[in-house]
Write an enzyme that holds these catalytic residues in place. Structure first.
Site: not given
Ligand code: NAP
Length: 353
Positions: A12, A161, A321
């Site tokens: 990821g 975020c 983020n």
């Protein structure tokens, strides 16, 4: 003492960010990264890594349990960089049992699974039943500027975020009913880059639909608003409406909130309040002008600015983020839980261009 560190959800986007930060952190030692597709070297996926971490191979998630049990006498840290729902499932199947056996194991979850306080709030926000709802409210919410991380916290839920941007820019004004109009909505919009959606392209995040394009979504309410409204944040503030937008860039969130002031003179005090608040926080800085994404992308900083015009207060915030809204903040919270310097291993300077 060094913490032996593990990452689950290895391919990821945030796992890649975590690996980059962990290998530069003086008190974390990267031990293993787990992926459902084990075997390849990490550098074949996270191509920005080089040397030792790039050469390590992704390991089978089923091997994590034995790896942790072998190190039962050492302090260990596990990052869950998994989609929401998957983290809670792993916790229910494996994590809870392991944590009970391993008192020196700490876990930081990057997903939304342990951020909220009740089964009802989770169900309403994620339209799913939480598999271990008795855990809700037992994890420390890793937003250190507003919720001090308890010493030796072993379970940390890193915030979302957008939730980070909203809370760090607007929470200091939450109790200022003397300055803000008591019935007028707080209207916030934020635009995010495509990395906020993770590593795998979807129809809305794929490059041809994202590049050169701009759109609003979740007009009926974004999930991260639930973090703003969580009981830990004091009185519910239903005045806030929030519309996320997807922007044609990779990293960063740019937030713009518009609040009605009680009168034309309240603006100066509201700005001073926000500015004073930034001075007590290492990773929240005041900007004298409207901040830009390139001032924070690559750093763990949130940059805040406010100015009043007539009876309207404009609040602007920018953050990365993946860092202050993700992997960086997760490490910041863990640093504090260990009484280490808050900024260990975290980038302060943005890339700029
Ligand atoms: N991106 C951001 O800016 C950001 C910021 C704050 C929080 N978050 C949250 O942090 C978490 C990770 O975000 P991300 O952007 O890194 O997402 P991502 O790129 O989609 O990565 C998640 C990883 O989890 C693993 N995974 C996916 N589905 C799975 C399943 N069904 N079972 C087990 N493992 C699965 C995959 O790794 P393997 O294929 O290697 O197994 C996948 O690469 C998410 O919950 C996200 O909401 C993201």
């Amino acid at each position: 003492m060094t913490h032996t560190t593990f990452v689950l959800g290895g391919r990821g986007l945030l796992a890649g960010e975590l690996i980059r930060l962990i290998v530069e952190h003086p008190k974390l030692q990267l031990e293993a990264v787990y992926s459902r597709q084990a075997g390849d070297s990490i550098g074949t996926v996270h191509r920005f890594l080089s040397g030792g971490p790039a050469e390590l191979e992704f390991e089978e998630p089923s091997e994590l349990e034995q790896a942790l049990l072998r190190r039962d006498s050492q302090p260990c840290l596990l990052f869950l960089a998994l989609p929401h729902g998957v983290s809670a499932h792993w916790w229910q199947q494996t994590g809870q049992r392991l944590a009970a056996k391993l008192p020196k194991l700490s876990i930081v979850d990057l997903s939304a699974d342990f951020r909220l306080q009740s089964a009802e709030a989770y169900q309403a926000t994620y339209q799913a039943t939480h598999p271990c709802s008795d855990e809700l409210g037992t994890w420390s919410y890793g937003l250190p500027e507003l919720h001090p991380v308890p010493l030796a916290a072993r379970k940390i839920a890193a915030p979302g975020c957008f939730a980070t941007a909203l809370q760090l820019s607007l929470a200091p004004l939450r109790s200022r009913s003397d300055l803000l109009h008591s019935n007028a909505p707080w209207v916030a919009q934020a635009v995010t880059g495509s990395s906020g959606s993770g590593a795998v392209a979807s129809s809305t995040t794929h490059h041809p639909t994202r590049d050169g394009n701009y759109r609003a979504y979740a007009l009926q309410g974004h999930r991260h608003l639930a973090e703003w409204s969580a009981p830990r944040n004091g009185e519910a503030n239903d005045l806030l409406t929030f519309t996320p937008h997807s922007g044609p860039f990779k990293r960063g969130i740019h937030l713009h909130a518009v609040l009605q002031l009680k009168n034309a003179t309240a603006g100066t005090e509201a700005c001073e309040q926000l500015q004073a608040w930034t001075q007590t926080h290492r990773f929240v800085d005041w900007s004298e002008q409207a901040p830009e994404l390139r001032e924070v992308v690559g750093s763990n900083r949130l940059l805040l600015h406010a100015q009043a015009h007539k009876q309207v207060l404009h609040v602007l915030a920018v953050l990365d983020n993946s860092l202050k809204g993700g992997a960086g903040q997760a490490i910041q919270a863990f640093n504090l839980s260990q009484s280490w310097d808050e900024g260990l291993g975290l980038p302060i300077h943005a890339w700029g261009y």
